[in-house]
Design an enzyme around this catalytic site. Structure first.
Site, PDB file in Angstrom:
ATOM      1  N   LYS A  22      18.677  -9.558  -7.766  1.00 23.67           N
ATOM      2  CA  LYS A  22      20.038  -9.609  -8.302  1.00 23.67           C
ATOM      3  C   LYS A  22      20.019  -9.930  -9.795  1.00 23.67           C
ATOM      4  CE  LYS A  22      23.927 -12.851  -8.336  1.00 23.67           C
ATOM      5  NZ  LYS A  22      23.604 -13.613  -9.542  1.00 23.67           N
ATOM      6  N   ASN A  23      19.301 -10.978 -10.180  1.00 28.86           N
ATOM      7  CA  ASN A  23      19.329 -11.418 -11.570  1.00 28.86           C
ATOM      8  C   ASN A  23      18.707 -10.389 -12.511  1.00 28.86           C
ATOM      9  OD1 ASN A  23      20.595 -13.787 -10.831  1.00 28.86           O
ATOM     10  ND2 ASN A  23      18.716 -14.993 -10.750  1.00 28.86           N
ATOM     11  N   ARG A  99      29.769 -14.288 -14.272  1.00 30.46           N
ATOM     12  CA  ARG A  99      29.306 -14.743 -15.566  1.00 30.46           C
ATOM     13  C   ARG A  99      28.374 -13.738 -16.251  1.00 30.46           C
ATOM     14  NH1 ARG A  99      29.474 -18.993 -18.529  1.00 30.46           N
ATOM     15  NH2 ARG A  99      27.853 -19.318 -20.072  1.00 30.46           N
ATOM     16  N   CYS A 123      29.974 -18.771 -10.640  1.00 30.13           N
ATOM     17  CA  CYS A 123      29.883 -19.952  -9.781  1.00 30.13           C
ATOM     18  C   CYS A 123      30.177 -21.222 -10.577  1.00 30.13           C
ATOM     19  CB  CYS A 123      28.470 -20.056  -9.172  1.00 30.13           C
ATOM     20  SG  CYS A 123      28.158 -18.888  -7.849  1.00 30.13           S
ATOM     21  N   ARG A 128      28.420 -24.020 -18.622  1.00 29.65           N
ATOM     22  CA  ARG A 128      27.453 -23.056 -19.145  1.00 29.65           C
ATOM     23  C   ARG A 128      28.057 -22.343 -20.351  1.00 29.65           C
ATOM     24  NH1 ARG A 128      25.534 -19.773 -13.899  1.00 29.65           N
ATOM     25  NH2 ARG A 128      27.734 -19.816 -13.411  1.00 29.65           N
ATOM     26  N   ILE A 130      28.600 -20.386 -23.916  1.00 29.82           N
ATOM     27  CA  ILE A 130      27.914 -19.205 -24.441  1.00 29.82           C
ATOM     28  C   ILE A 130      27.594 -19.357 -25.917  1.00 29.82           C
ATOM     29  CG2 ILE A 130      28.982 -17.712 -22.715  1.00 29.82           C
ATOM     30  CD1 ILE A 130      30.819 -16.694 -25.003  1.00 29.82           C
ATOM     31  N   ASP A 313      17.553 -22.119  -9.064  1.00 34.47           N
ATOM     32  CA  ASP A 313      18.128 -21.289  -8.010  1.00 34.47           C
ATOM     33  C   ASP A 313      17.477 -21.513  -6.648  1.00 34.47           C
ATOM     34  OD1 ASP A 313      20.064 -20.170  -9.552  1.00 34.47           O
ATOM     35  OD2 ASP A 313      19.161 -18.186  -9.696  1.00 34.47           O
ATOM     36  N   ILE A 335      18.817 -28.481 -14.933  1.00 37.45           N
ATOM     37  CA  ILE A 335      19.399 -27.306 -15.576  1.00 37.45           C
ATOM     38  C   ILE A 335      20.929 -27.370 -15.585  1.00 37.45           C
ATOM     39  CG2 ILE A 335      19.435 -24.794 -15.650  1.00 37.45           C
ATOM     40  CD1 ILE A 335      16.669 -26.008 -16.071  1.00 37.45           C
ATOM     41  N   ARG A 405      27.431 -11.975  -2.967  1.00 41.43           N
ATOM     42  CA  ARG A 405      27.115 -11.765  -4.373  1.00 41.43           C
ATOM     43  C   ARG A 405      25.604 -11.682  -4.606  1.00 41.43           C
ATOM     44  NH1 ARG A 405      28.226 -16.180  -7.390  1.00 41.43           N
ATOM     45  NH2 ARG A 405      27.617 -14.878  -9.140  1.00 41.43           N
TER      46      ARG A 405
END
Length: 427
Positions: A22-23, A99, A123, A128, A130, A313, A335, A405
């Site tokens: 996915k990422n 995101r 999520c 987070r 930018i 993750d 994180i 997702r």
């Protein structure tokens, strides 16, 4: 609204295919904005986030064609083509859902000389910002304006000159945006303290296949010489190391033995090390990872860190696994500051977890008990699935749109290796 029902206690056994990452997919798709020619992505997972990103690209003028896909197949082949950009605006109604939409910012500025992108959603696992994305683009010559919930970036003269980007902290998304912006710059760009995640290596390799000049791939310093144009390419999305790690935890928490098919063990070193430290047997057989657990789970001390460290993750999945450990484990999340939202839901199933700041102490219990639980984010959702597989009785997981997702046909894959799991719909 869909729910997933799990009747726990079954030992998982068999072969389980791993989908494209996915990422990585969400990073490769915006590469189509960098060329007029077609970009064909193979092994693209069937996920809600992929569909959402495809919709966003369609609004920018990218055509998307799925070739020969059958409903029973995992993954698909998609050809994306941005012959002509029809818009450089990524609107709120799409970006708020995911995101990763911010990743159109760099390639749009690189090719069109301007971009207007809504501040992103995704999520709710922590703050987070930018700012690192924007500072990277500024270092390459972009002019940035924030107004009414949107970011507007422009390149004076229509093209970024390039420059030197030094990240104060490691940021995966900002590194990805900087790389995509730099490949079409007038001159060279050096990116220091770049993230080294396998998904970034995958991005760089795809861009090189499209004609980009990138040195230092896989290291913390990337040297990019801008090109006047890139061409099309065909590229296969890397295997999903987080999905593979999640299903490895599923095998372990049920005392099962599963062959994960189509993995890259090299990208999973920290996860494999943690599994082995917990007493789980892990054996590499080419692109197959054999995972087995028969002697219980040993407690661990784990701290999340950027790659090659233990992935944030995977934190929630290991927390679920360690609820069945023989002793107390300590998890530290470095994180994201709000990534323990699954703790109250696991507690509803009998888990013994105490959180203090960014540290969680998990004391293994003799048994978990099925209960209605609510998913709060993507990886937290998977932790509840794992707990349900090991729990006595029935677990009902609500808000499974989070799972959709990031996990392709989760219930089908788990059913095939012996889980008693099904999706039900109120409608």
């Amino acid at each position: 609204m869909d729910r997933i029902l799990i009747r726990g206690g079954n030992r998982l056994s068999g072969r389980l295919p791993i989908s494209g990452a996915k990422n990585a997919a969400l990073t490769l798709m915006p590469c189509a904005l960098l060329t007029e020619e077609p970009l064909t992505l193979r092994n693209l997972p069937r996920l809600a986030d992929v569909d959402t990103f495809g919709h966003l690209l369609n609004q920018l003028g990218v055509s998307t064609l799925v070739e020969g896909a059958r409903p029973e197949d995992f993954g698909r082949v998609m050809t994306l083509r941005a012959s002509r950009l029809t818009s450089t605006v990524a609107p709120y109604d799409v970006v708020r859902k995911m995101r990763a939409s911010i990743l159109v910012l760099g390639p749009l500025v690189a090719r069109a000389g301007e971009a207007t992108v809504s501040l992103p959603g995704g999520c709710a696992i922590g703050n987070r910002p930018i700012d690192l994305h924007l500072k990277a683009l500024e270092a390459m010559g972009a002019e940035i304006e924030l107004t009414a919930g949107y970011v507007r970036a422009s390149a004076p003269g229509g093209r970024l000159p390039g420059g030197r980007v030094v990240f104060p902290i490691v940021s995966v998304g900002a590194t990805e945006n900087a790389v995509m912006a730099a490949v079409l710059a007038k001159g060279g760009t050096i990116i220091e303290n770049a993230a080294r995640e396998p998904e970034i290596v995958d991005l760089c390799r795809c861009l090189v296949a499209m004609g980009a000049s990138i040195g230092g791939i896989g290291t913390e310093t990337l040297e990019i010489e801008g090109r006047d144009r890139l061409h099309g390419a065909t590229y296969a999305v890397m295997p999903d190391r987080i999905e593979a790690g999640s299903y490895a935890c599923a095998a372990a928490i049920t005392g099962g033995a599963v062959d994960l098919v189509g993995v890259s063990a090299h990208d999973m070193r920290a996860t494999i090390a943690a599994l082995e430290a917990a007493g789980v047997t892990v054996a590499e057989r080419g692109d197959v990872l054999h995972v087995a657990a028969s002697n219980g789970i040993a407690p661990l001390e784990l701290s999340t860190a950027p790659f090659p460290g233990f992935a944030t993750d995977m934190q929630a999945q290991f927390m679920a696994l360690l609820t069945r450990a023989q002793g107390a484990s300590v998890l530290t999340e470095t994180i994201f500051e709000n990534r323990y939202m699954h703790v109250p839901e696991l507690a509803r199933m009998g888990a013994d977890i105490r959180v203090s700041g960014r540290t969680a102490v998990v004391r293994g219990v003799e048994r978990l008990v099925g209960a209605p639980v609510m998913a709060t984010d993507l990886r937290a959702s998977m932790s509840l699935i794992l707990a349900g597989l090991a729990a006595e009785g029935e677990t009902q997981v609500n808000r499974v749109y989070h799972l959709d997702r990031g996990y392709e046909r989760l219930e089908e894959k788990l059913s095939a290796v012996g889980a008693d799991i099904e999706r039900v719909s109120d409608g």
